[in-house]
Design a protein around this motif. Sequence first.
Motif, mmCIF file in Angstrom:
data_model
loop_
_atom_site.group_PDB
_atom_site.id
_atom_site.type_symbol
_atom_site.label_atom_id
_atom_site.label_comp_id
_atom_site.label_asym_id
_atom_site.label_seq_id
_atom_site.Cartn_x
_atom_site.Cartn_y
_atom_site.Cartn_z
ATOM 1 N N ALA A 160 -5.994 2.715 -5.956
ATOM 2 C CA ALA A 160 -5.434 1.363 -5.993
ATOM 3 C C ALA A 160 -4.235 1.268 -6.907
ATOM 4 C CB ALA A 160 -6.506 0.364 -6.434
ATOM 5 N N THR A 161 -4.133 2.131 -7.882
ATOM 6 C CA THR A 161 -3.039 2.059 -8.849
ATOM 7 C C THR A 161 -1.933 3.045 -8.542
ATOM 8 O OG1 THR A 161 -4.220 3.602 -10.298
ATOM 9 C CG2 THR A 161 -4.569 1.238 -10.677
ATOM 10 N N GLU A 162 -2.145 3.938 -7.606
ATOM 11 C CA GLU A 162 -1.148 4.939 -7.288
ATOM 12 C C GLU A 162 -0.739 4.822 -5.823
ATOM 13 O OE1 GLU A 162 -2.795 8.696 -8.191
ATOM 14 O OE2 GLU A 162 -2.985 8.343 -10.351
ATOM 15 N N GLY A 163 0.505 5.175 -5.582
ATOM 16 C CA GLY A 163 0.975 5.225 -4.219
ATOM 17 C C GLY A 163 1.073 3.857 -3.574
ATOM 18 N N PHE A 164 0.904 3.849 -2.256
ATOM 19 C CA PHE A 164 1.067 2.646 -1.452
ATOM 20 C C PHE A 164 -0.285 2.220 -0.879
ATOM 21 C CE2 PHE A 164 5.174 3.559 -2.335
ATOM 22 C CZ PHE A 164 6.158 3.008 -1.536
ATOM 23 N N PHE A 165 -1.296 2.177 -1.712
ATOM 24 C CA PHE A 165 -2.636 1.904 -1.210
ATOM 25 C C PHE A 165 -2.701 0.539 -0.530
ATOM 26 C CE2 PHE A 165 -6.704 -0.257 -1.987
ATOM 27 C CZ PHE A 165 -7.536 0.521 -1.203
ATOM 28 N N TYR A 166 -2.232 -0.490 -1.208
ATOM 29 C CA TYR A 166 -2.346 -1.842 -0.650
ATOM 30 C C TYR A 166 -1.422 -2.034 0.548
ATOM 31 C CZ TYR A 166 -5.117 -2.996 -4.747
ATOM 32 O OH TYR A 166 -6.098 -3.026 -5.697
ATOM 33 N N ALA A 167 -0.267 -1.409 0.526
ATOM 34 C CA ALA A 167 0.606 -1.463 1.701
ATOM 35 C C ALA A 167 -0.060 -0.786 2.895
ATOM 36 C CB ALA A 167 1.945 -0.799 1.386
ATOM 37 N N LEU A 170 7.640 -0.315 -7.138
ATOM 38 C CA LEU A 170 7.000 -1.539 -6.659
ATOM 39 C C LEU A 170 7.804 -2.163 -5.522
ATOM 40 C CD1 LEU A 170 4.596 -3.395 -7.179
ATOM 41 C CD2 LEU A 170 6.000 -4.650 -8.821
ATOM 42 N N LEU A 171 9.117 -2.119 -5.635
ATOM 43 C CA LEU A 171 9.958 -2.649 -4.561
ATOM 44 C C LEU A 171 9.765 -1.867 -3.271
ATOM 45 C CD1 LEU A 171 13.389 -3.585 -6.182
ATOM 46 C CD2 LEU A 171 11.915 -5.046 -4.805
ATOM 47 N N SER A 172 9.617 -0.569 -3.372
ATOM 48 C CA SER A 172 9.372 0.236 -2.172
ATOM 49 C C SER A 172 8.075 -0.184 -1.496
ATOM 50 C CB SER A 172 9.321 1.719 -2.542
ATOM 51 O OG SER A 172 10.544 2.154 -3.105
ATOM 52 N N GLU A 173 7.046 -0.449 -2.305
ATOM 53 C CA GLU A 173 5.770 -0.882 -1.740
ATOM 54 C C GLU A 173 5.898 -2.262 -1.099
ATOM 55 O OE1 GLU A 173 1.069 -1.012 -3.068
ATOM 56 O OE2 GLU A 173 2.621 -1.207 -4.592
ATOM 57 N N MET A 174 6.576 -3.181 -1.771
ATOM 58 C CA MET A 174 6.740 -4.522 -1.217
ATOM 59 C C MET A 174 7.603 -4.511 0.039
ATOM 60 S SD MET A 174 7.028 -7.161 -4.425
ATOM 61 C CE MET A 174 8.411 -6.343 -5.197
ATOM 62 N N THR A 175 8.615 -3.655 0.042
ATOM 63 C CA THR A 175 9.450 -3.542 1.237
ATOM 64 C C THR A 175 8.632 -3.059 2.429
ATOM 65 O OG1 THR A 175 11.395 -3.065 -0.120
ATOM 66 C CG2 THR A 175 11.490 -2.440 2.203
ATOM 67 N N ALA A 176 7.754 -2.089 2.183
ATOM 68 C CA ALA A 176 6.893 -1.597 3.263
ATOM 69 C C ALA A 176 5.953 -2.692 3.763
ATOM 70 C CB ALA A 176 6.089 -0.392 2.772
ATOM 71 N N MET A 177 5.390 -3.482 2.843
ATOM 72 C CA MET A 177 4.490 -4.556 3.243
ATOM 73 C C MET A 177 5.231 -5.628 4.039
ATOM 74 S SD MET A 177 2.410 -4.820 -0.372
ATOM 75 C CE MET A 177 1.137 -5.973 0.130
ATOM 76 N N ALA A 178 6.432 -5.996 3.600
ATOM 77 C CA ALA A 178 7.219 -7.000 4.326
ATOM 78 C C ALA A 178 7.627 -6.484 5.702
ATOM 79 C CB ALA A 178 8.455 -7.382 3.513
#
Length: 768
Positions: free
Chosen positions: A220-227, A345-353
């Motif tokens: 949960a704290t590493e990588g793009f788990f939530y995305a 964090l931006l990379s993860e949010m970009t993937a989610m969006a």
Amino acid sequence: MDEFRQQEASVTERLNALVASQNGLKRSLARLDMSRATLGSQTVSTRSIGNTMLSNAAVAAKRISAAVSRLDLEQARVKDTLQVVEQVAELKTCVLGVTGSMGAAQDWEAAATYLSRASRIPPIVINGSFAEEIVPTSEVPDPPKTTLEQAAESLQALFLREFQRAAAEHNGSKVTRFFKLFPLIGKSDVGLDAYGRYVCQGVAARARSTLDAGTGGSQATEGFFYANALTKLFEHVAQIIEHHGGLVKLHYGAGSMVRVIERLQTEADLQGGIIIDTWSDERSIDRKLTDIRSYAFTFLVQSFLPAQPTRSGTRRAGSPNKRLAQEDSRRQDAEGIDTKGIDTLLSEMTAMAARWSLYCRFISLQCKPETEHEVLQVPPLVTTSGLNRKVAEKIITPIKEMITFLLRRSVERAFQLDEQPSGLSLNLAKALHSHTPYISSAVDDVMYIVNQVVGRCLATSQRPVVSSVLPSVTRVLDSDFIGMVQRKMRDESYPKAAVQDTLPPEKTILAFLVLMNDLDVGCDYVRRIVQSWLGGFQGTDSREEKTEASAKSLQSLYPFQGDALHVASMLKVVQQSFEAKTSELISEGIYVVFKNVIKPRLRPLLSNAFRDIDYQMSEQGQAEAKLIEDDDGSGHSAHEHFQRGWDALTKPIARIFTNGNHERLLNTTISYLADVLEKRIWSYYGRINDYGAIRLERDIAGLVNIVVRGSRYGLRDAFARCSQICLVMNMEEDEWAETGSDVVQDAGWVIDGDERARARAMLQSREQ
């Protein structure tokens, strides 16, 4: 009297002619009377025939027509009666069939089929007195309407119960069996709702298992788990819609899947909201946003403050020195803003969006009517969904703020660590060890970040992100990047001579040239970044065609109505705004270089080139001078003198400047040189002979060739006045009489008639 007699004879003759023609008229009237008598007798005969013969036929025809109409009416009534009888018989069959199938046989498919057949019978027949009289039997004494309604309610409860049991047992074949029966009993909405609840259970179970697998661990704290968790949620929903849509359409009709999608969207709102909320808490998004909003950008702010005098009274550089940059870096570390973490964090949010945008596109395509050929639009079930609000609040808003912060912080950091190219020199004897173009390191760093920011912004496929971030990119480039370069050009590297009539220090000149290269290369970088996203419209002519063609390349990322054109126009605004600001600053810098570096040496250079030239020598004197030049190779012609000085003046700057800046400086220099050269030509008025005019024209042509060499033939236009003055001086008398006088007005002259006459009179032999 003779005239009267002639008139009398003429009148008598006409009267005689009229009397003679009256006889023919009488004969015609007699024939007409005879014809009228004959026609009257025929009329009487016709009336007698109509009264005796045709009247009976008309009466018979009317009687036959009335009989046929009565027969048609009776046949229609018989057909309607037979149809009603058949429908009542069908109704009775259906009622008995439903009752029998629901009895000991428990054939639910047959019962549902009977109800489906009964639903095709008109309600007026089912509720009619004839059906209520015929259909009831001793086994089924109730009216048919009551029997059918009770059977439908009973089957609905039964099917729903069995469907839920099969769903609990994960019996897919049984679920499908009862799901297909709901539309047969007229309960499509109930079946779709039950099916929606069934598939939502699978969505919820899958989402919980995915989230539980990483919660509390390092995933949960590493990588793009939530995305990835959000992506799996969207993929699962899409798979359900894709795989089950055909079954729903087959048994429930086109458009029925929308109701299931609405239920799935409700579940996606719930599960997606849980994922986003957990992610937001785990990543401490609110705290990071608070830190970002409170960051002061100390280096940039202090860089734009007015320069403060030191104790010695001299003015210090306006930008912070290296010590201030180090202090700011330590302060940044103390404040705890981890730009690398923000970038991740931006990379993860970009993937989610981006996944949310792809999901919205899929849902829009599934909900779009099959007969509709208009552009794609987001359906209300998505725009009003809770997940859409959650994405906008928890993902889109942080993306906009973090991207803007990261861009501005990167610009600040790039100028803190800025390094100038080493080994530059205006001495042509020294080799340059750096690679062209000669720019500072901040340009590459800033434009790399700009490219990343624009790419991330567009990759979200979110119009709100583009509408917020691209104006921020424009603002940061215009105010921070260009502002920093402008301040350095003004306060640190302005090429001003310490003593009048001397050149500025070489180090200052080189620093100023590098800053101008920064602007030119930065403009080229921005143009390439924008064109890489637009692309494919260089072959079009008008601006509207360019915008439409560029929008096609963005259509895959922004498929909804008007989004692609909007994004393309905003990208063009970024490029146009930056080009406008840099062009203005480059023009000012070119003027400074020309005024302080080129101009002080250009006029003496021209004077030295023509200093020892005598244009009043005889032909023999010129031949002797030419012979001396050929013997010792000294080269006493004006253009040869000029070439040595021109190369020494322009080549050192040309090898430092970019091609674009060099062309701009050359245009400015040539414009000034043409004016100075024209004044020098006029200064020979009365001090030049025929042979001197020929030599002057040769020297001017050679000088122009030196200046415009290197395929810069378009610059020759600046010397058109000089060339035409020399041309007029060397014209023969007959040629001047034909083309040089004021009579010819459209011969392409850039000098007027008075100037041509003045040029013609420059030679000593032509002075009045």
